[in-house]
Design a protein around this motif. Structure first.
Motif, PDB file in Angstrom:
ATOM      1  N   SER A  80      -2.715   4.708  -1.858  1.00 37.98           N
ATOM      2  CA  SER A  80      -3.669   5.275  -0.895  1.00 37.98           C
ATOM      3  C   SER A  80      -3.516   6.782  -0.759  1.00 37.98           C
ATOM      4  O   SER A  80      -2.408   7.313  -0.696  1.00 37.98           O
ATOM      5  CB  SER A  80      -3.515   4.600   0.473  1.00 37.98           C
TER       6      SER A  80
ATOM      7  N   HIS B 287     -12.142  -3.720  -1.684  1.00 31.76           N
ATOM      8  CA  HIS B 287     -11.175  -4.140  -0.673  1.00 31.76           C
ATOM      9  C   HIS B 287     -11.483  -3.371   0.608  1.00 31.76           C
ATOM     10  O   HIS B 287     -11.466  -2.143   0.613  1.00 31.76           O
ATOM     11  CB  HIS B 287      -9.745  -3.844  -1.136  1.00 31.76           C
TER      12      HIS B 287
ATOM     13  N   THR C  92      -5.855  -1.717  -6.264  1.00 31.55           N
ATOM     14  CA  THR C  92      -6.818  -1.063  -5.372  1.00 31.55           C
ATOM     15  C   THR C  92      -6.367   0.364  -5.132  1.00 31.55           C
ATOM     16  O   THR C  92      -5.172   0.647  -5.046  1.00 31.55           O
ATOM     17  CB  THR C  92      -6.935  -1.804  -4.012  1.00 31.55           C
TER      18      THR C  92
ATOM     19  N   SER D 278     -10.555   0.714  -2.291  1.00 34.25           N
ATOM     20  CA  SER D 278     -10.125   0.181  -1.001  1.00 34.25           C
ATOM     21  C   SER D 278     -10.608   1.150   0.076  1.00 34.25           C
ATOM     22  O   SER D 278     -10.438   2.356  -0.043  1.00 34.25           O
ATOM     23  CB  SER D 278      -8.599   0.078  -0.974  1.00 34.25           C
TER      24      SER D 278
ATOM     25  N   GLU E 225      -1.439  -1.268  -4.132  1.00 37.52           N
ATOM     26  CA  GLU E 225      -2.506  -0.329  -3.774  1.00 37.52           C
ATOM     27  C   GLU E 225      -1.877   1.058  -3.671  1.00 37.52           C
ATOM     28  O   GLU E 225      -0.730   1.195  -3.251  1.00 37.52           O
ATOM     29  CB  GLU E 225      -3.129  -0.710  -2.418  1.00 37.52           C
TER      30      GLU E 225
ATOM     31  N   THR F 214       0.859  -1.176   0.000  1.00 34.42           N
ATOM     32  CA  THR F 214       0.000   0.000   0.000  1.00 34.42           C
ATOM     33  C   THR F 214       0.897   1.227   0.000  1.00 34.42           C
ATOM     34  O   THR F 214       1.487   1.598   1.019  1.00 34.42           O
ATOM     35  CB  THR F 214      -0.934  -0.011   1.220  1.00 34.42           C
TER      36      THR F 214
END
Ligand SMILES: [Zn+2]
Length: 411
Positions: free
Chosen positions: A170, A274, A199, A248, A168, A89
């Motif tokens: 974020s 997710h 994600t 996510s 991912e 992430t």
């Protein structure tokens, strides 16, 4: 679905919840997530999560995929996760607002020019208006951050090879939620970086505090969530992005009032999702020990006593994700007078129970470091109270999270 486990003993109990969901016809991929912050506060290493996940999968004979998530990493922290993790992430919230180079912004603007005008996006009521000024604003806010994600992604590729891990990106720790237009052009920029993003975690309206329900405007969340699903679909058709790209949600766990909304929205859109939960498995351990009475109950009372006296120290790493009213906390003397049932009912996330106290729950949630300081004693208690704890851990994940979110069964 992301699950956290602070002390690393509950992997099999967590996985049993996924097995039960599978038996009900819904296959969910477990992802054990642990952030750098969590590792450093508790004294674990990324390797420990890998060992736990592999052992749980073996013990439960889980035959599906599973992952170990290096949660919220950046260039400065990723290296120690590279060997043990196969899910990364990449957190670029700190880079939001830093300027990309003029040349880079100019190239991006030129490529995005084709979206100028009033964009009609299926699933979004109002057209998304794109003009040079709004594009310029999005570029100056997000382009550098996405380029940074590209640098982190390529850094991981150099070590693990392409296609050997899930990515991912974020933005959930940004200061404000992204608008649909921002999310669209962030996804465009991610595609330009050629990050095979599986994600993406935007920031949503409202508060996603640790271990308690959503605080905010539920209707507004529902609209934002559906708009984000629509943007993802549109972006997949407009840019080179993985077809399985999902939203996510870094939920902080226990967003019970949002689960039915998200369930309906993903069903309607035919979308995946997710969900990341926080380390609330730790709270199930505390509940299991309290319920066991005797030494277990004595330990969790002493834990509260200790943490209560060190409030500022416990709260410091979590100030943005907790909201504890100290006046609403029971005193250690009160807690000392409780029996097992009172402790359990005050802590357990059952909103129908009069005794449930969200301040107490958050306080215990951030007090895991006290248990980490008494690690040997704590682990011994966890081991001698296995059955009580494991049933709490599995039940919590299955009944309170998986069933309402993925199966549409009310908790
Ligand atoms: Zn997060």
């Amino acid at each position: 679905m992301g699950i956290g486990d602070r002390f690393g003993l509950e992997g099999a109990a967590q996985l049993q919840a996924f097995q039960a969901a599978k038996d009900q016809g819904v296959t969910i991929t477990p992802v054990w997530n642990k952030s750098n912050r969590e590792h450093s506060l508790i004294g674990t290493r990324p390797r420990d999560v890998r060992v736990e996940a592999d052992a749980a999968v073996k013990a439960c004979q889980w035959s599906g995929p599973y992952f170990v998530d290096a949660d919220h990493i950046g260039l400065a922290t990723v290296d120690k996760f590279v060997g043990a993790s196969d899910f990364f992430t990449i957190d670029v919230a700190d880079s939001i607002g830093k300027p990309a180079s003029d040349a880079s912004i100019a190239r991006y603007m030129a490529e995005m020019q084709r979206f100028s005008g009033a964009l009609r996006i299926p699933g979004i009521a109002e057209p998304v208006v794109v003009d040079p000024a709004s594009l310029q604003e999005i570029a100056s806010k997000y382009l550098f951050a996405v380029e940074e994600a590209g640098r982190v992604y390529r850094h991981i590729v150099q070590q693990k090879g392409e296609g050997n891990f899930v990515t991912e990106v974020s933005f959930d720790e940004a200061s404000a939620p992204q608008t649909p237009a921002e999310l669209l052009f962030i996804l465009a920029a991610l595609a330009r970086e050629a990050i095979p993003v599986a994600t993406v975690a935007p920031k949503f309206t409202g508060e996603f505090l640790k271990g308690i329900d959503y605080v905010g405007d539920i209707k507004r969340f529902a609209r934002e969530f559906e708009e984000d699903l629509a943007i993802l679909e549109f972006a997949k058709q407009s840019f080179t992005l993985p077809p399985a790209l999902k939203l996510s949600i870094h939920s902080g766990s226990d967003k019970f009032s949002l689960y039915p909304i998200m369930h309906r929205a993903i069903k309607k859109a035919g979308a995946g999702l997710h969900l990341k939960t926080a380390g609330t498995t730790w709270l199930e351990e505390v509940i299991g020990l309290a319920a066991a009475g005797g030494e277990g109950l004595a330990f969790v009372k002493a834990l509260y006593h200790d943490a209560y006296g060190r409030f500022d120290e416990m709260a410091k790493p979590y100030l943005t994700v907790i909201a504890i009213d100290r006046q609403a906390l029971p005193t250690p003397a009160q807690v000392d007078s409780w029996g097992a049932q009172e402790y359990v009912e005050t802590l357990e996330h059952n909103q129908a129970c009069k005794r449930f106290n969200i301040h107490f729950r958050q306080m215990v949630h951030i007090s895991f470091r006290v248990a980490a300081e008494k690690r040997e004693q704590y682990l011994a208690l966890l081991k001698s109270n296995r059955s009580s704890i494991e049933s709490h851990v599995s039940h919590n994940i299955l009944k309170r999270h998986i069933e309402p979110l993925f199966l549409g069964i009310a908790a």
